[in-house]
Design a protein around this motif. Structure first.
Motif, PDB file in Angstrom:
ATOM      1  N   LEU A 138       0.847  -1.193   0.000  1.00 15.07           N
ATOM      2  CA  LEU A 138       0.000   0.000   0.000  1.00 15.07           C
ATOM      3  C   LEU A 138       0.879   1.238   0.000  1.00 15.07           C
ATOM      4  CD1 LEU A 138      -2.763   1.438   0.409  1.00 15.07           C
ATOM      5  CD2 LEU A 138      -2.414   1.120   2.874  1.00 15.07           C
ATOM      6  N   VAL A 139       0.557   2.187  -0.856  1.00 15.81           N
ATOM      7  CA  VAL A 139       1.335   3.412  -0.944  1.00 15.81           C
ATOM      8  C   VAL A 139       0.399   4.559  -1.294  1.00 15.81           C
ATOM      9  CG1 VAL A 139       1.883   3.110  -3.394  1.00 15.81           C
ATOM     10  CG2 VAL A 139       3.439   4.430  -1.948  1.00 15.81           C
ATOM     11  N   GLN A 140       0.766   5.754  -0.893  1.00 17.54           N
ATOM     12  CA  GLN A 140      -0.028   6.930  -1.254  1.00 17.54           C
ATOM     13  C   GLN A 140       0.297   7.374  -2.667  1.00 17.54           C
ATOM     14  OE1 GLN A 140       0.691   9.883   1.794  1.00 17.54           O
ATOM     15  NE2 GLN A 140      -1.127   9.231   2.927  1.00 17.54           N
ATOM     16  N   ALA A 141      -0.649   8.055  -3.280  1.00 16.77           N
ATOM     17  CA  ALA A 141      -0.430   8.608  -4.609  1.00 16.77           C
ATOM     18  C   ALA A 141       0.823   9.479  -4.612  1.00 16.77           C
ATOM     19  CB  ALA A 141      -1.640   9.414  -5.055  1.00 16.77           C
ATOM     20  N   GLY A 142       1.618   9.321  -5.667  1.00 15.78           N
ATOM     21  CA  GLY A 142       2.884  10.037  -5.753  1.00 15.78           C
ATOM     22  C   GLY A 142       4.058   9.270  -5.182  1.00 15.78           C
ATOM     23  N   GLY A 143       3.780   8.190  -4.497  1.00  8.49           N
ATOM     24  CA  GLY A 143       4.830   7.391  -3.893  1.00  8.49           C
ATOM     25  C   GLY A 143       5.436   6.393  -4.854  1.00  8.49           C
ATOM     26  N   SER A 144       6.330   5.546  -4.304  1.00  5.20           N
ATOM     27  CA  SER A 144       7.069   4.581  -5.123  1.00  5.20           C
ATOM     28  C   SER A 144       7.031   3.192  -4.496  1.00  5.20           C
ATOM     29  CB  SER A 144       8.530   5.015  -5.261  1.00  5.20           C
ATOM     30  OG  SER A 144       8.641   6.267  -5.916  1.00  5.20           O
ATOM     31  N   LEU A 145       7.137   2.208  -5.330  1.00  5.69           N
ATOM     32  CA  LEU A 145       7.299   0.814  -4.921  1.00  5.69           C
ATOM     33  C   LEU A 145       8.219   0.136  -5.918  1.00  5.69           C
ATOM     34  CD1 LEU A 145       3.671  -0.433  -4.046  1.00  5.69           C
ATOM     35  CD2 LEU A 145       5.559  -0.146  -2.436  1.00  5.69           C
ATOM     36  N   ARG A 146       8.920  -0.914  -5.465  1.00  2.00           N
ATOM     37  CA  ARG A 146       9.709  -1.723  -6.373  1.00  2.00           C
ATOM     38  C   ARG A 146       9.275  -3.174  -6.256  1.00  2.00           C
ATOM     39  NH1 ARG A 146      16.202  -2.915  -6.825  1.00  2.00           N
ATOM     40  NH2 ARG A 146      15.754  -4.252  -5.011  1.00  2.00           N
ATOM     41  N   LEU A 147       8.888  -3.744  -7.389  1.00  2.00           N
ATOM     42  CA  LEU A 147       8.532  -5.155  -7.449  1.00  2.00           C
ATOM     43  C   LEU A 147       9.734  -5.960  -7.923  1.00  2.00           C
ATOM     44  CD1 LEU A 147       5.023  -4.936  -9.181  1.00  2.00           C
ATOM     45  CD2 LEU A 147       5.551  -4.885  -6.744  1.00  2.00           C
ATOM     46  N   SER A 148       9.862  -7.171  -7.392  1.00  2.00           N
ATOM     47  CA  SER A 148      10.923  -8.085  -7.804  1.00  2.00           C
ATOM     48  C   SER A 148      10.307  -9.396  -8.257  1.00  2.00           C
ATOM     49  CB  SER A 148      11.885  -8.360  -6.650  1.00  2.00           C
ATOM     50  OG  SER A 148      12.498  -7.186  -6.203  1.00  2.00           O
ATOM     51  N   CYS A 149      10.913 -10.012  -9.248  1.00  2.00           N
ATOM     52  CA  CYS A 149      10.481 -11.318  -9.731  1.00  2.00           C
ATOM     53  C   CYS A 149      11.717 -12.172  -9.938  1.00  2.00           C
ATOM     54  CB  CYS A 149       9.711 -11.173 -11.042  1.00  2.00           C
ATOM     55  SG  CYS A 149       9.258 -12.737 -11.816  1.00  2.00           S
ATOM     56  N   THR A 150      11.853 -13.217  -9.140  1.00  2.00           N
ATOM     57  CA  THR A 150      13.006 -14.113  -9.232  1.00  2.00           C
ATOM     58  C   THR A 150      12.578 -15.413  -9.889  1.00  2.00           C
ATOM     59  OG1 THR A 150      14.016 -13.141  -7.272  1.00  2.00           O
ATOM     60  CG2 THR A 150      14.785 -15.322  -7.937  1.00  2.00           C
ATOM     61  N   ALA A 151      13.315 -15.782 -10.934  1.00  2.00           N
ATOM     62  CA  ALA A 151      12.964 -16.944 -11.739  1.00  2.00           C
ATOM     63  C   ALA A 151      13.861 -18.125 -11.435  1.00  2.00           C
ATOM     64  CB  ALA A 151      13.078 -16.584 -13.220  1.00  2.00           C
ATOM     65  N   SER A 152      13.309 -19.322 -11.577  1.00  2.00           N
ATOM     66  CA  SER A 152      14.084 -20.550 -11.454  1.00  2.00           C
ATOM     67  C   SER A 152      13.417 -21.632 -12.281  1.00  2.00           C
ATOM     68  CB  SER A 152      14.192 -20.982  -9.983  1.00  2.00           C
ATOM     69  OG  SER A 152      12.916 -21.250  -9.458  1.00  2.00           O
ATOM     70  N   GLY A 153      14.234 -22.609 -12.674  1.00  2.00           N
ATOM     71  CA  GLY A 153      13.680 -23.748 -13.397  1.00  2.00           C
ATOM     72  C   GLY A 153      13.698 -23.632 -14.903  1.00  2.00           C
ATOM     73  N   PHE A 154      14.228 -22.510 -15.428  1.00  2.00           N
ATOM     74  CA  PHE A 154      14.363 -22.382 -16.883  1.00  2.00           C
ATOM     75  C   PHE A 154      15.557 -21.481 -17.164  1.00  2.00           C
ATOM     76  CE2 PHE A 154      12.666 -18.073 -17.183  1.00  2.00           C
ATOM     77  CZ  PHE A 154      11.794 -17.977 -16.111  1.00  2.00           C
ATOM     78  N   ILE A 155      15.981 -21.469 -18.430  1.00  2.00           N
ATOM     79  CA  ILE A 155      17.158 -20.694 -18.817  1.00  2.00           C
ATOM     80  C   ILE A 155      16.752 -19.227 -18.961  1.00  2.00           C
ATOM     81  CG2 ILE A 155      18.983 -20.393 -20.534  1.00  2.00           C
ATOM     82  CD1 ILE A 155      18.659 -23.373 -21.187  1.00  2.00           C
ATOM     83  N   PHE A 156      17.177 -18.432 -18.012  1.00  2.00           N
ATOM     84  CA  PHE A 156      16.732 -17.046 -17.875  1.00  2.00           C
ATOM     85  C   PHE A 156      16.930 -16.239 -19.154  1.00  2.00           C
ATOM     86  CE2 PHE A 156      15.287 -13.779 -15.131  1.00  2.00           C
ATOM     87  CZ  PHE A 156      16.027 -12.636 -15.359  1.00  2.00           C
ATOM     88  N   ASP A 157      18.100 -16.405 -19.792  1.00  2.00           N
ATOM     89  CA  ASP A 157      18.432 -15.606 -20.974  1.00  2.00           C
ATOM     90  C   ASP A 157      17.547 -15.899 -22.177  1.00  2.00           C
ATOM     91  OD1 ASP A 157      22.069 -15.453 -20.571  1.00  2.00           O
ATOM     92  OD2 ASP A 157      20.397 -14.497 -19.526  1.00  2.00           O
ATOM     93  N   GLU A 158      16.830 -16.976 -22.154  1.00  2.00           N
ATOM     94  CA  GLU A 158      16.020 -17.367 -23.301  1.00  2.00           C
ATOM     95  C   GLU A 158      14.590 -16.846 -23.212  1.00  2.00           C
ATOM     96  OE1 GLU A 158      16.285 -21.604 -23.674  1.00  2.00           O
ATOM     97  OE2 GLU A 158      18.316 -21.538 -24.511  1.00  2.00           O
ATOM     98  N   TYR A 159      14.322 -16.052 -22.175  1.00  2.00           N
ATOM     99  CA  TYR A 159      12.941 -15.647 -21.927  1.00  2.00           C
ATOM    100  C   TYR A 159      12.781 -14.133 -21.816  1.00  2.00           C
ATOM    101  CZ  TYR A 159      11.355 -20.386 -21.300  1.00  2.00           C
ATOM    102  OH  TYR A 159      11.012 -21.692 -21.516  1.00  2.00           O
ATOM    103  N   THR A 160      11.636 -13.670 -22.272  1.00  2.00           N
ATOM    104  CA  THR A 160      11.157 -12.338 -21.940  1.00  2.00           C
ATOM    105  C   THR A 160      10.465 -12.441 -20.590  1.00  2.00           C
ATOM    106  OG1 THR A 160      10.799 -11.743 -24.256  1.00  2.00           O
ATOM    107  CG2 THR A 160       9.582 -10.480 -22.588  1.00  2.00           C
ATOM    108  N   ILE A 161      10.838 -11.568 -19.682  1.00  2.00           N
ATOM    109  CA  ILE A 161      10.235 -11.533 -18.342  1.00  2.00           C
ATOM    110  C   ILE A 161       9.530 -10.197 -18.196  1.00  2.00           C
ATOM    111  CG2 ILE A 161      10.604 -11.801 -15.866  1.00  2.00           C
ATOM    112  CD1 ILE A 161      11.667 -14.188 -17.306  1.00  2.00           C
ATOM    113  N   GLY A 162       8.374 -10.208 -17.610  1.00  2.00           N
ATOM    114  CA  GLY A 162       7.701  -8.927 -17.475  1.00  2.00           C
ATOM    115  C   GLY A 162       6.554  -8.939 -16.500  1.00  2.00           C
ATOM    116  N   TRP A 163       5.905  -7.792 -16.466  1.00  2.00           N
ATOM    117  CA  TRP A 163       4.840  -7.565 -15.499  1.00  2.00           C
ATOM    118  C   TRP A 163       3.529  -7.240 -16.208  1.00  2.00           C
ATOM    119  CZ3 TRP A 163       5.739  -8.479 -10.451  1.00  2.00           C
ATOM    120  CH2 TRP A 163       7.072  -8.573 -10.048  1.00  2.00           C
ATOM    121  N   PHE A 164       2.494  -7.896 -15.763  1.00  2.00           N
ATOM    122  CA  PHE A 164       1.131  -7.615 -16.162  1.00  2.00           C
ATOM    123  C   PHE A 164       0.380  -7.161 -14.914  1.00  2.00           C
ATOM    124  CE2 PHE A 164       0.599  -9.686 -20.430  1.00  2.00           C
ATOM    125  CZ  PHE A 164       1.895 -10.107 -20.580  1.00  2.00           C
ATOM    126  N   ARG A 165      -0.759  -6.536 -15.108  1.00  2.00           N
ATOM    127  CA  ARG A 165      -1.578  -6.189 -13.963  1.00  2.00           C
ATOM    128  C   ARG A 165      -3.044  -6.384 -14.308  1.00  2.00           C
ATOM    129  NH1 ARG A 165      -0.519   0.397 -13.747  1.00  2.00           N
ATOM    130  NH2 ARG A 165      -1.702   0.938 -15.639  1.00  2.00           N
TER     131      ARG A 165
END
Length: 124
Positions: free
Chosen positions: A10-37
């Protein structure tokens, strides 16, 4: 295969957050990684995606200039720095991974794997 997200909250308008996504089980360099909402009552939309092999990025128009995606290949982790958050950014944010199709422009397309999705709430 696992995509483990962290950083929502939870954050107020104008604020900041950082999301992290750590992958395992596949070859990282072979994939596009991203965020949907997905906001209540709305369809899931692509926010930002990155090709970890060449750092090419995609941003939805609604977040350009406010969000920054980056990749740390040594940690197999993708970050989404979200600044100047607005109430309309409120949604569940899902990390996804798709095998790179080299002839196609980087973007948030149909992901092969998904994380569980941390909620992000921006209060006005």
């Amino acid at each position: 295969v696992q995509l483990v997200e962290s950083g929502g909250g939870l954050v107020q308008a104008g604020g900041s957050l950082r999301l992290s996504c750590t992958a395992s089980g596949f070859i990282f360099d072979e994939y596009t990684i991203g965020w949907f909402r997905q906001a209540p009552g709305k369809e899931r939309e692509g926010v930002s995606c990155i090709n970890s092999i060449d750092d090419k990025t995609y941003y939805a128009d609604s977040v350009k200039g406010r969000f920054t995606i980056s990749s740390d290949n040594s940690k197999q982790t993708v970050y989404l720095q979200m600044n100047n958050l607005k109430p309309e950014d409120t949604a569940v944010y899902y990390c996804g991974a798709e095998y790179i199709i080299r002839t196609r422009t980087v973007g948030c397309y149909d992901m092969n794997f998904w994380g569980k999705g941390p909620p992000v709430t921006v209060s006005s």
